[in-house]
Design an enzyme around this catalytic site. Structure first.
Site, mmCIF file in Angstrom:
data_model
loop_
_atom_site.group_PDB
_atom_site.id
_atom_site.type_symbol
_atom_site.label_atom_id
_atom_site.label_comp_id
_atom_site.label_asym_id
_atom_site.label_seq_id
_atom_site.Cartn_x
_atom_site.Cartn_y
_atom_site.Cartn_z
ATOM 1 N N PHE B 13 0.815 -1.201 0.000
ATOM 2 C CA PHE B 13 0.000 0.000 0.000
ATOM 3 C C PHE B 13 0.858 1.264 0.000
ATOM 4 O O PHE B 13 0.582 2.208 -0.744
ATOM 5 C CB PHE B 13 -0.960 0.003 1.201
ATOM 6 C CG PHE B 13 -2.105 -0.935 1.022
ATOM 7 C CD1 PHE B 13 -3.142 -0.608 0.169
ATOM 8 C CD2 PHE B 13 -2.148 -2.155 1.682
ATOM 9 C CE1 PHE B 13 -4.215 -1.478 -0.023
ATOM 10 C CE2 PHE B 13 -3.201 -3.031 1.494
ATOM 11 C CZ PHE B 13 -4.230 -2.691 0.646
ATOM 12 N N GLY B 14 1.932 1.289 0.813
ATOM 13 C CA GLY B 14 2.781 2.475 0.875
ATOM 14 C C GLY B 14 3.436 2.772 -0.458
ATOM 15 O O GLY B 14 3.258 3.845 -1.050
ATOM 16 N N VAL B 78 16.106 -6.563 -3.727
ATOM 17 C CA VAL B 78 17.127 -5.569 -3.413
ATOM 18 C C VAL B 78 18.157 -6.261 -2.538
ATOM 19 O O VAL B 78 17.833 -6.823 -1.493
ATOM 20 C CB VAL B 78 16.510 -4.359 -2.687
ATOM 21 C CG1 VAL B 78 17.599 -3.479 -2.110
ATOM 22 C CG2 VAL B 78 15.629 -3.587 -3.645
ATOM 23 N N GLU B 169 -11.289 -11.960 12.070
ATOM 24 C CA GLU B 169 -11.848 -12.299 10.763
ATOM 25 C C GLU B 169 -11.609 -13.772 10.426
ATOM 26 O O GLU B 169 -12.491 -14.451 9.896
ATOM 27 C CB GLU B 169 -11.263 -11.361 9.696
ATOM 28 C CG GLU B 169 -11.856 -9.958 9.843
ATOM 29 C CD GLU B 169 -11.184 -8.895 8.977
ATOM 30 O OE1 GLU B 169 -11.824 -7.863 8.736
ATOM 31 O OE2 GLU B 169 -10.030 -9.083 8.557
ATOM 32 N N ALA B 318 -3.726 -0.719 6.279
ATOM 33 C CA ALA B 318 -3.541 -0.271 4.900
ATOM 34 C C ALA B 318 -3.591 1.257 4.798
ATOM 35 O O ALA B 318 -2.800 1.873 4.087
ATOM 36 C CB ALA B 318 -4.604 -0.902 4.010
ATOM 37 N N GLN B 319 -4.515 1.864 5.541
ATOM 38 C CA GLN B 319 -4.669 3.319 5.525
ATOM 39 C C GLN B 319 -3.358 4.050 5.795
ATOM 40 O O GLN B 319 -3.054 5.067 5.190
ATOM 41 C CB GLN B 319 -5.696 3.742 6.582
ATOM 42 C CG GLN B 319 -7.085 3.931 6.050
ATOM 43 C CD GLN B 319 -7.155 4.981 4.960
ATOM 44 O OE1 GLN B 319 -6.535 6.034 5.040
ATOM 45 N NE2 GLN B 319 -7.887 4.676 3.908
#
Lengths: 420, 420
Positions: B13-14, B78, B169, B318-319
């Site tokens: 996400f980032g 990397v 969940e 995620a936000q």
């Protein structure tokens, strides 16, 4: 009677259709499979090329047979059969049968070149398809990072061996991938540079189809950028190089990705089965059966689907398994009523192969057609036969979507060979 | 200027949101990831429990960034950073940067008990999810074939460790699986016999949420047959046995399937990153950054997403990644205009957790609600944020379908850990 315990080994088209057709017959059914799902193999090439996910074409056997309380699904390996005691042995239990149905299918084979397996994966299982998918998309990724132009060219060269329906469908899907789906996604090369070779030993693609369809299919493939090489044999596959022979001419192609779509062979366990009943096998390991699909001397043991070698060999397609499965169920029911059935006869419902978006060739009841019409027929037949796939409408929507957009979303590259 | 080459490591996400937000900024972007796809992690538990296929929640990074001709996607590891020369090294090339964005995320961690990893898989990658799926469905299959009632009971016992959103969940999905989805599919036991334990060290489930939501969530879980054990710690996991400690009380549970949803740790490569710039890490390996998300002394090196440890630690959701990614893009643009930005501030857009069909708890802008309303909000937010997922509507249809029928079609058990 003595027909009340039916044990079926293998949950492919043959085994599953037998189990389903026995639903209204008062018998106890045990369906044994190594996996917990039925695989819709005709669409496996879509998984291999990123168009569908494994879950879209694999349906849990238990879910399909859930409503038949007399049917039990056992996930396990059959490790042997004791014919004298009429039991099938798995690692966990011995399962007694009155009627045994063997339907374990075939794997792909390399015509005596087993060493090619690691270099040219075939396409029979979900794992096979994921391995192909991994190789195809990794090749494009590696082409983006290499600074060696020769290696890049080899990475962008794909060789599909065998131009039966699977090979044709694979090559067509690769053509679409390179020319449509991946357009604009790379910065160091244009995916249209990709070269796709389809190699076939016979004189034409789809050699078992009617002649006019072969030339139509070939033209369609060429329009998608596929180079079709007929009357050509693969004589060697080494790391990164495929050697072809056409008449006296020898050609080598540097290709990092070779996909195998030629030749089949019965799975390991078939030897076991044949020995247990003293049956013969043909040269690819299929078990020779009588006209009623039973083993000679064992009227209660049926061999169906790809594993079966009756006097007249039907084609190795899903239809054969379905029809044989239904025939076995009918035979069992007839016997319980003290009757008997005429020999099994394969009814050709036609041939179909899909080459790309809106492009297919079809030969149905002697009617040959191609293009969008054939594609639509193909789509309808697949809707109809995605049996027990509760999500068949979803899969169709996904297809329709892919059809309109050329998108292929399911192209994950896994860490090893596993990526789902 | 000197901001024109932006290298982003990590396509979560980032990293992805940074790359997307830089779309309108005149910079060259290189996005490096070990995998070729962005993973929508919030739905990973659906893959683990057979509700969705990996392809449904993984989208090719190249497809998402295709339209930005100045963005290049590199699939690769990397292997090091040369801070003095401002280059990132992969196995294939050295990539020079003016601005570097590090966003490689976290893995799950076992609080010093790494030996538990093989016995209690976590849930951060597609492979993790497929491993969980394999274990869950294999347990049910083995319960059908074993003749040992004690083993069957252990096979039908599931322990989820950690009652944050993921654990809640997972436990909810397991409850639905046992009580709804699998109903009628087995012959030797009733799936309702399955026992699901949700173990949490804190005094309540969803400990970071507002108190009333915790009790609502717990009641929902209990209605799905989940046994919630709060203020309880796992002290040992050995093959088939989990040891719990509640105050002075010790309890052992025979369970063949243990799922880990507690604790995180930065990935291996983060040590490398910190060392390259002489930065400090916190106790879980996250890299300490300033208020503007840059490393101390290196204003051109940002650390974002789960890997980032700014002075005020935002939640690992995620936000956070999305907001940090957008912040970095804004900062780069501001700097190019000779301006600067105020420090990064996380804006809480609310908390959500889904417990089952039509059941969720939500805390949005101080508004707390649960049940169907919360579930609908959750569904809408997920539609909105399935960014670049061209198939988001399809995934929603699939959900809606699963919602109505409790069906879980994607429950293949692979040959090893690989099954897609």
């Amino acid at each position: 009677m003595g027909q009340h315990r039916v044990v079926i080994v293998g949950g492919g088209f043959g085994g599953l259709y037998a189990a389903k057709a026995l639903g209204r017959v008062p018998v106890d059914i045990t369906l044994i499979d190594r996996r917990n799902f039925h695989l819709f193999q005709p669409l496996l090439y879509q998984v291999a090329t990123g168009g569908l996910s494994p879950g879209d074409i694999a349906n849990p056997l238990r879910a399909i047979l859930r409503k038949n309380r007399r049917a039990r699904v056992v996930m396990g390996d059959v490790i042997g059969i004791d014919a004298a005691r009429s039991v099938v042995k798995t690692r966990d239990e011995e399962i007694a049968y009155d009627v045994l149905v063997l339907a374990t299918g075939v794997r792909h084979a390399y015509f005596g070149h087993d060493e090619w397996e690691g270099r040219a994966p075939g396409l029979k299982t979900i794992e096979d398809a994921l391995e192909m998918r991994r190789r195809i998309f990794r090749a494009f990724e590696r082409a983006e990072v290499t600074s060696d132009p020769e290696l890049r060219r080899a990475l962008l060269t794909f060789v599909v061996v065998g131009a039966g329906p699977t090979g044709v469908e694979l090559a067509g899907a690769l053509g679409e991938l390179a020319h449509k789906t991946l357009r604009g996604e790379f910065r160091r090369f244009d995916p249209e540079e990709a070269r796709i070779f389809l190699v076939e030993g016979a004189g034409r693609v789809l050699p078992t189809y009617a002649e006019p369809l072969s030339s139509k299919a070939q033209r369609r493939l060429e329009r998608l950028g596929v180079t079709v090489e007929t009357s050509t044999f693969v004589t060697d596959i080494s790391d990164g190089v495929v050697t072809l022979k056409r008449g006296e001419e020898i050609e080598t192609i540097r290709a990092e990705t070779v996909l195998w779509a030629a030749g089949v062979r019965a799975t390991e366990v078939s030897r076991e089965f044949a020995d247990a009943f003293g049956a013969e096998t043909d040269k690819v390991g299929r078990i020779k059966v009588l006209e009623d699909l039973t083993m000679p001397g064992h009227p209660n043991v049926f061999v169906i689907g790809d594993l079966s070698a009756p006097p007249t060999q039907p084609p190795g397609v899903a239809q054969t398994g379905m029809q044989m499965g239904a025939y076995v169920a009918k035979t069992i029911r007839a016997r319980m009523a003290g009757k008997s059935l005429p020999p099994f006869r394969y009814r050709d419902k036609g041939s179909l192969a899909v080459i790309g978006r809106g492009a297919a060739v079809a030969d149905i009841w002697g009617l040959r057609f191609n293009g969008v019409a054939a594609w639509l027929v193909w789509a309808c037949i697949h809707i109809t036969y995605l049996i027990g796939f509760d999500n068949r409408i979803l899969v169709m929507i996904q297809w329709a979507y892919g059809y309109l957009t050329y998108k292929r979303g399911a192209r994950l590259i896994g860490e090893c060979t596993d990526d789902g």
